[in-house]
Design a protein around this motif. Structure first.
Motif, PDB file in Angstrom:
ATOM      1  N   VAL A  39       0.849  -1.183   0.000  1.00  0.00           N
ATOM      2  CA  VAL A  39       0.000   0.000   0.000  1.00  0.00           C
ATOM      3  C   VAL A  39       0.884   1.231   0.000  1.00  0.00           C
ATOM      4  N   GLY A  40       0.673   2.087  -0.984  1.00  0.00           N
ATOM      5  CA  GLY A  40       1.440   3.312  -1.072  1.00  0.00           C
ATOM      6  C   GLY A  40       0.714   4.458  -0.403  1.00  0.00           C
ATOM      7  N   VAL A  41       1.476   5.348   0.202  1.00  0.00           N
ATOM      8  CA  VAL A  41       0.896   6.561   0.750  1.00  0.00           C
ATOM      9  C   VAL A  41       1.514   7.725   0.006  1.00  0.00           C
ATOM     10  N   ALA A  42       0.715   8.420  -0.762  1.00  0.00           N
ATOM     11  CA  ALA A  42       1.182   9.582  -1.497  1.00  0.00           C
ATOM     12  C   ALA A  42       0.827  10.827  -0.706  1.00  0.00           C
ATOM     13  N   GLY A  43       1.449  11.904  -1.067  1.00  0.00           N
ATOM     14  CA  GLY A  43       1.117  13.145  -0.393  1.00  0.00           C
ATOM     15  C   GLY A  43       2.291  14.092  -0.456  1.00  0.00           C
ATOM     16  N   VAL A  44       1.965  15.370  -0.363  1.00  0.00           N
ATOM     17  CA  VAL A  44       2.995  16.390  -0.296  1.00  0.00           C
ATOM     18  C   VAL A  44       3.591  16.321   1.102  1.00  0.00           C
ATOM     19  N   SER A  45       4.928  16.457   1.197  1.00  0.00           N
ATOM     20  CA  SER A  45       5.549  16.272   2.507  1.00  0.00           C
ATOM     21  C   SER A  45       4.998  17.284   3.504  1.00  0.00           C
ATOM     22  N   ALA A 105       6.311  -8.146  17.144  1.00  0.00           N
ATOM     23  CA  ALA A 105       5.146  -8.458  16.331  1.00  0.00           C
ATOM     24  C   ALA A 105       5.498  -8.548  14.851  1.00  0.00           C
ATOM     25  N   GLY A 106       6.777  -8.284  14.508  1.00  0.00           N
ATOM     26  CA  GLY A 106       7.203  -8.444  13.132  1.00  0.00           C
ATOM     27  C   GLY A 106       7.130  -7.177  12.299  1.00  0.00           C
ATOM     28  N   VAL A 107       7.275  -6.017  12.934  1.00  0.00           N
ATOM     29  CA  VAL A 107       7.247  -4.757  12.197  1.00  0.00           C
ATOM     30  C   VAL A 107       8.674  -4.294  11.950  1.00  0.00           C
ATOM     31  N   LEU A 108       8.989  -3.961  10.714  1.00  0.00           N
ATOM     32  CA  LEU A 108      10.312  -3.473  10.354  1.00  0.00           C
ATOM     33  C   LEU A 108      10.175  -2.066   9.810  1.00  0.00           C
ATOM     34  N   THR A 109      11.224  -1.264   9.966  1.00  0.00           N
ATOM     35  CA  THR A 109      11.136   0.105   9.462  1.00  0.00           C
ATOM     36  C   THR A 109      12.368   0.477   8.658  1.00  0.00           C
ATOM     37  N   ILE A 110      12.126   1.177   7.580  1.00  0.00           N
ATOM     38  CA  ILE A 110      13.200   1.883   6.876  1.00  0.00           C
ATOM     39  C   ILE A 110      12.915   3.361   7.102  1.00  0.00           C
ATOM     40  N   PRO A 111      13.699   4.002   7.973  1.00  0.00           N
ATOM     41  CA  PRO A 111      13.365   5.376   8.352  1.00  0.00           C
ATOM     42  C   PRO A 111      13.608   6.364   7.228  1.00  0.00           C
ATOM     43  N   GLU A 112      12.888   7.465   7.287  1.00  0.00           N
ATOM     44  CA  GLU A 112      13.013   8.489   6.259  1.00  0.00           C
ATOM     45  C   GLU A 112      14.402   9.120   6.280  1.00  0.00           C
ATOM     46  N   ASP A 113      14.841   9.488   7.476  1.00  0.00           N
ATOM     47  CA  ASP A 113      16.118  10.178   7.609  1.00  0.00           C
ATOM     48  C   ASP A 113      17.158   9.147   8.028  1.00  0.00           C
ATOM     49  N   ARG A 114      17.909   8.678   7.043  1.00  0.00           N
ATOM     50  CA  ARG A 114      18.851   7.595   7.310  1.00  0.00           C
ATOM     51  C   ARG A 114      19.861   7.974   8.362  1.00  0.00           C
ATOM     52  N   HIS A 136       9.774   4.671   4.482  1.00  0.00           N
ATOM     53  CA  HIS A 136       9.452   6.084   4.265  1.00  0.00           C
ATOM     54  C   HIS A 136      10.517   6.686   3.352  1.00  0.00           C
ATOM     55  N   ASN A 137      10.108   7.098   2.176  1.00  0.00           N
ATOM     56  CA  ASN A 137      11.018   7.639   1.167  1.00  0.00           C
ATOM     57  C   ASN A 137      12.288   6.810   1.034  1.00  0.00           C
ATOM     58  N   PRO A 138      12.142   5.497   0.823  1.00  0.00           N
ATOM     59  CA  PRO A 138      13.328   4.643   0.900  1.00  0.00           C
ATOM     60  C   PRO A 138      14.326   4.878  -0.221  1.00  0.00           C
ATOM     61  N   THR A 139      13.910   5.482  -1.315  1.00  0.00           N
ATOM     62  CA  THR A 139      14.850   5.629  -2.426  1.00  0.00           C
ATOM     63  C   THR A 139      15.228   7.083  -2.675  1.00  0.00           C
ATOM     64  N   ARG A 140      14.875   7.961  -1.771  1.00  0.00           N
ATOM     65  CA  ARG A 140      15.193   9.366  -2.007  1.00  0.00           C
ATOM     66  C   ARG A 140      16.710   9.558  -2.042  1.00  0.00           C
ATOM     67  N   LEU A 194       3.970  -0.965   3.814  1.00  0.00           N
ATOM     68  CA  LEU A 194       3.409   0.382   3.793  1.00  0.00           C
ATOM     69  C   LEU A 194       4.507   1.282   3.256  1.00  0.00           C
ATOM     70  N   LEU A 195       4.337   1.741   2.031  1.00  0.00           N
ATOM     71  CA  LEU A 195       5.370   2.543   1.377  1.00  0.00           C
ATOM     72  C   LEU A 195       4.924   3.997   1.352  1.00  0.00           C
ATOM     73  N   ILE A 196       5.559   4.795   2.202  1.00  0.00           N
ATOM     74  CA  ILE A 196       5.234   6.225   2.251  1.00  0.00           C
ATOM     75  C   ILE A 196       6.253   6.926   1.374  1.00  0.00           C
ATOM     76  N   SER A 197       5.800   7.555   0.310  1.00  0.00           N
ATOM     77  CA  SER A 197       6.777   8.106  -0.621  1.00  0.00           C
ATOM     78  C   SER A 197       6.277   9.397  -1.230  1.00  0.00           C
ATOM     79  N   GLU A 198       7.229  10.292  -1.500  1.00  0.00           N
ATOM     80  CA  GLU A 198       6.876  11.534  -2.188  1.00  0.00           C
ATOM     81  C   GLU A 198       7.079  11.385  -3.685  1.00  0.00           C
ATOM     82  N   ASP A 199       7.549  10.212  -4.096  1.00  0.00           N
ATOM     83  CA  ASP A 199       7.799   9.977  -5.505  1.00  0.00           C
ATOM     84  C   ASP A 199       6.605   9.219  -6.075  1.00  0.00           C
TER      85      ASP A 199
END
Lengths: 504, 344
Positions: free
Chosen positions: A285-291, A331-340, A427-431, A456-461
């Motif tokens: 599921v993608g989440v689009a939106g202006v930052s 519970a098996g939740v992993l995160t790729i943070p926005e600000d590396r 969150h913005n994993p490829t920025r 859950l892919l939160i991305s500005e792209d």
């Protein structure tokens, strides 16, 4: 017709492999408010940073009142009367407003507070901006701090005022006040460039609009000719969505459920407000939106670093509102943070020590930590994820951005295997990544879904989302205002929802 | 290639210190000459008094003990991202607890007294460290304020005890009665006057190294100190780790206080710590927060203190001039540290 106040022609600028400006043009007329509109990464801020002397263009011409000029450093821009107010203010917190306004322009070796104060007061009078000059800046609300920044630029003689996303941090009342004072500024002889990605602000306040996309100007129009439909088309383009990068899967049972979640930040502002969303097994599921529309809060509340003030949050069917990061991990939740750098990396510790972070308790269930195990895992990760670094013992802070992201990917996707992870929040994993790194990461996300994981892919792209997602939810002002299934994917409709228009 | 680079790296670490030592010795000779002493005699005396004789070495070892324990306390805090500048207060708190235990335990079996006294010191310091630890972990209060303020509390507590309830009436100054013999540390090297505290300190150095680099707790502590927000997202209980580190840090400093009482002074005195806490910070920085490197750093520091003290006897420098000499050497060393860090 007289020449424009400022003209930029064919400006080209690249950062490493990334082309930020690809022959951009821009003209500012005297006495106008000029909206500069575009998606994130369209090159708006970069172009204005060139004008303000913060970046030097690789190619292109600058003219002020028809005369070619060269701007090599911020001082040149100030001398030409260009002032810029950045998104993050550059104020000295424990100085008073007056001291901040006159900073660097004190005149002589001796401070002459009375004369300077009279000057600043006269300026405030002339441009219709009033701030309490004797209050410390750090005690002032953000909207007032912004006025101090504007006054500082004007005091230095700015005739061209560039405002970079000036409304992001403001409350709606402060936005109204700002837009009203811009009009007064123009009457006092200042020309304004207003960088934004919010349509309604442009339509409310600007005389002309320039829309940028991918480092180039798409169009410059009068406000009269601009309507929301056309602006969105110019911003996002009319190209059909890219073909999906993956087969749709049959979604299983819900892994993540948000119902009317509300999150309040430290300023007391509701950054998520009535946000509802479901992600199922095997679904991306993608989440689009202006930052700035609640993306950070959404990522934080799912990762467990923020607690919902209201609403329901279930992970694998169980209420998890009160759970912290560790419970989420179990519970098996992993995160790729926005600000590396800020949230992902231990800069002074080794690559090996970074690779095991987050799963260290899994590999070392007892008291002992075994550096050899970490090194072995790191060597494996370096090979599999092609991390370019001197070795497992190198300090992680020395790695480049793309390699840091590979390191984080190694951490996440290995844990996925180990722990049968169920949900990945990225969150913005490829920025800021180059093309091979981006594709590498996309492939990993797809693989994760194919194995039954939920993403859950939160991305500005938007292109990234169109390519990868089964569904796209649009986040606007802290809630999901629209959802699109893959067969409904349409740039225009999504773009309109992102900029606050009601979806058709 | 890599080994070559590593060797070059090692030299880059060494040369500033070697240079600093040379500069310090030259400055020292110049100072002594300026103050009317014989420079060569002073330098010879300095070496003899600190390292070149049995008695000198014994004194140096005795001085090393509190400096090393104190710097380990600072290192443990720094690794977790907290700045424990309350080592002095924790030394005093440990000394008070150790002295109290020694006074109370006169009926206990003799063999049990010394371990209990030392553990009491550890516990006293840990209690002193737990206050900033809890306040930081629960409420986010800066440990800097709390530790500094507790330094004053501890010093005044010692003043009260040494002039009041525990005062030695025959001494006529701010010292307490002597602790019973079974509460004293044995000599390691009787002829040199070196007590066994150095063994405790060395064991502590190894222990802190093990804790930091070979336990999950140490890993989490270092992660929390390096980047708290990434550590938190990696499932590290950051606040708890940092709080525990401050308690353990206080415990190490408290042990230093107990060793000073039971190994050196045999009583509680005001001025038990002549600023060990501040010197411990310098040692921690010079050893780059590494518990094993802290051993030579603390020893070098101790030798410097003992050796320059001897200048009073060997060339008759006034004690204030000795402080000047110590300060100059320290500044040169710190400048060298600056040079090393600035080196590419």
């Amino acid at each position: 017709m007289s020449p424009p106040l400022v003209r930029l022609r064919g400006v080209y600028k690249r950062f490493g492999p990334v082309v930020a400006l690809d022959g951009a043009d821009f003209e500012l007329a005297a006495g106008e408010i000029h909206g500069l509109l575009g998606e994130n990464g369209a090159g708006k801020t970069t172009l204005m940073n060139v004008l303000a002397g913060l970046y030097r263009a690789d190619a292109g011409d600058l003219e002020v009142l028809g005369r070619p000029v060269s701007i090599r450093e911020p001082r040149d821009a100030v001398q030409l009367g260009v002032g810029m107010v950045h998104q993050h203010f550059e104020l000295v917190g424990h100085f008073t407003a007056l001291e901040n306004v006159i900073l660097g322009r004190e005149g002589s070796a001796w401070l002459r507070p009375d004369r300077l104060r009279r000057e600043v007061e006269a300026l405030m009078e002339r441009v219709g901006l009033a701030v309490p000059l004797d209050r410390r800046v750090r005690d002032l609300p953000v909207g007032v701090q912004q006025k101090v920044e504007i006054l500082k630029a004007l005091y230095r003689g700015a005739r061209v005022l560039i405002l970079d996303e000036p409304t992001t941090l403001l409350t709606p009342q402060e936005v109204d006040a700002l837009l009203a004072s811009l009009r007064t500024l123009v009457e006092a002889g200042v020309s304004v460039v207003f960088i934004t990605h919010k349509l309604h602000e442009v339509l409310r306040s600007c005389d002309r609009v320039t829309v940028m996309r991918r480092g180039r100007r798409v169009v410059t129009v009068d406000r009269r000719e601009a309507d929301p439909v056309r602006l969105v088309e110019w911003m996002v383009g009319t190209a059909p969505p890219p073909p999906p990068a993956r087969e749709a899967t049959r979604p299983g049972s819900p892994v993540l459920e948000l119902e009317a979640v509300r999150v309040v930040d430290e300023r007391g502002v509701a950054v998520l407000d009535g946000c509802s969303l479901v992600v199922r097994e095997g679904e991306l599921v993608g989440v689009a939106g202006v930052s700035g529309n609640g993306q950070q809060a959404l990522a934080a509340v799912v990762a467990g670093t923020a607690r919902p003030a209201a609403g329901v949050l279930r992970i694998r069917g169980r209420p998890a509102e009160r759970h912290g990061v560790l419970d989420r991990m179990r519970a098996g939740v992993l995160t790729i943070p926005e600000d590396r750098l800020r949230d992902g990396i231990l800069p002074r510790m080794s690559v090996a020590e970074n690779v095991v972070l987050g799963r260290h308790r899994l590999y070392f269930p007892g008291v002992r930590y075994d550096p050899e195990t970490s090194r072995r895992l790191a060597r494996h990760a370096i090979e599999e994820f092609r991390i370019v670094c001197p070795g497992p013992d190198a300090a992680a802070g020395q790695l480049s951005g793309g390699n840091l992201q590979r390191l984080i990917a190694a951490r996440v996707f290995d844990a996925a295997r180990e722990r049968e992870a169920r949900l990945l929040v990225a969150h913005n994993p490829t920025r800021g990544l180059d093309v091979p790194s981006t594709e590498f990461l996309h492939a990993r996300l797809v693989e994760f879904c194919a194995k039954g994981g939920a993403v859950l892919l939160i991305s500005e792209d938007l292109d990234e989302l169109l390519k990868l997602a089964d569904r796209i939810g649009v986040l606007y002002r802290g809630r999901v205002v629209a959802e699109f299934a893959r067969e409904q994917f349409d740039r225009y409709a999504i773009g309109r929802a992102m900029t606050g228009g009601v979806p058709a | 290639m890599t080994t070559e680079a590593a060797a070059r790296g090692r030299w880059q670490v060494v040369w500033p210190y070697a240079g600093a030592l040379a500069i310090a010795l030259v400055l020292l000779a110049a100072l002594v000459a300026m103050l009317g002493g014989d420079a060569s005699q002073a330098l010879a005396g300095l070496v003899r008094a600190s390292l070149g004789s049995g008695a000198g070495l014994g004194q140096t070892l005795n001085k090393t003990t509190p400096l090393l324990l104190g710097s380990l306390a600072v290192i443990l805090g720094l690794r977790g991202g907290v700045f424990n500048i309350g080592v002095d207060g924790q030394i005093y708190a440990g000394a008070v607890a150790a002295t109290g235990a020694a006074f109370l335990l006169w009926t206990a079996p003799k063999a049990a007294v010394l371990p209990v006294v030392l553990l009491a010191g550890l516990a006293g310091g840990a209690v002193w460290g737990s206050l900033p630890g809890v306040l930081r972990a629960r409420l986010g209060v800066s440990e800097i304020f709390v530790t500094v303020m507790l330094n004053f509390v501890a010093v005044f507590l010692v003043e009260y005890l040494s002039t009041g309830p525990w005062n030695d009436p025959t001494a006529g100054e701010a010292i307490t009665r002597a602790i019973p013999p079974e509460a004293t540390l044995p000599y390691l090297w009787p002829r040199a006057g070196a007590h066994a505290g150095i063994l405790l300190a060395l064991a502590a150095a190894v222990g802190v190294w093990w804790l930091l680099f070979r336990t999950v707790f140490g890993y989490e502590l270092r992660a929390a100190g390096d980047n708290p927000s990434a550590a938190l997202l990696g499932g590290v209980p950051v606040r708890r780790a940092v709080g525990v580190a401050l308690v353990a840090s206080g415990g190490l400093a408290g042990l230093a206080g107990a060793v000073e009482v039971s190994g050196f002074h045999y009583r509680l005195i005001l001025g038990l710590s002549p600023g060990y806490g501040m010197m411990a910070i310098l040692i921690a920085v010079l050893s780059r927060r590494h518990p094993v490197l802290a051993v030579p750093a603390a020893m070098g520091f101790a030798a410097l203190l003992v050796g320059t003290d001897s200048l009073q006897r060997s060339v008759g420098l006034p004690s204030s001039a000795v402080f000047v000499v110590q300060a100059v050497v320290l500044l040169v060393l710190l400048a060298a540290e600056g040079v090393r860090r600035g080196a590419p």
